[in-house]
Design an enzyme around this catalytic site. Sequence first.
Site: not given
Ligand code: IMP
Length: 195
Positions: A12, A14, A43, A72
């Site tokens: 990750t 993030n 992705e 994800d």
């Molecule tokens: P990702 O693709 O898993 O990184 O997440 C997709 C979107 O959902 C991103 O814009 C993140 O900001 C949001 N997101 C993912 N996990 C969380 C969480 O635990 N809390 C709030 N937003 C989340």
Amino acid sequence: MEKEENILYFVTRNTYKFHEISILFEVANINYTLKQSKVMPTEIQANNIKDVALFKLNSIKGQIHTSYFIEDAGFFVDTPLNGFPGVYSSYVMKTIGNEGILNLIDNFNEAQAHFTSVIALYFKPLDKNYYFEGNVYGKISKTIRGSSGFGFDPIFLPDAHPNKTFAELTTKEKNRISHRGIAWNKFIKFLRENK
Ligand code: IMP
């Protein structure tokens, strides 16, 4: 020296996710070392989080020589937005953000939402992929509140703490009830059963 087979890579970029998972990892008390990998998975746009996660996992096969996992997540406003933004969460966060979501909602008393998390694992000892899912349900706050966490946290009121947004909880409190925490517990159970 740590043995390679005892290292678990969380792939990750993030830092919030890595922080949440590091705290969960500390209390799990398992015989692994957690490391972050910044390898870039591919992705794709798919209809569900699980397909996105498994595709990402497979896209980096061969680049890490021990067990590794990716995570994800998606935010789903079930009422009134029929699950939007869901698999488009990342794009929607970058474009309209939390304010944009709040502008799409008229009746906050009836609004329902959930987060889904999928942890997808390549488990080296069995040379196989596994996935673990967690969901958390709640409502939407009328205003953006709180400063911890990330993404949609400041507008999500989890059913377990209906007066606080995820962003008003500590990481430990969020982990205890969150989609990621629930998926993580299933993942740890699997690791314990497959020592
Ligand atoms: P990702 O693709 O898993 O990184 O997440 C997709 C979107 O959902 C991103 O814009 C993140 O900001 C949001 N997101 C993912 N996990 C969380 C969480 O635990 N809390 C709030 N937003 C989340």
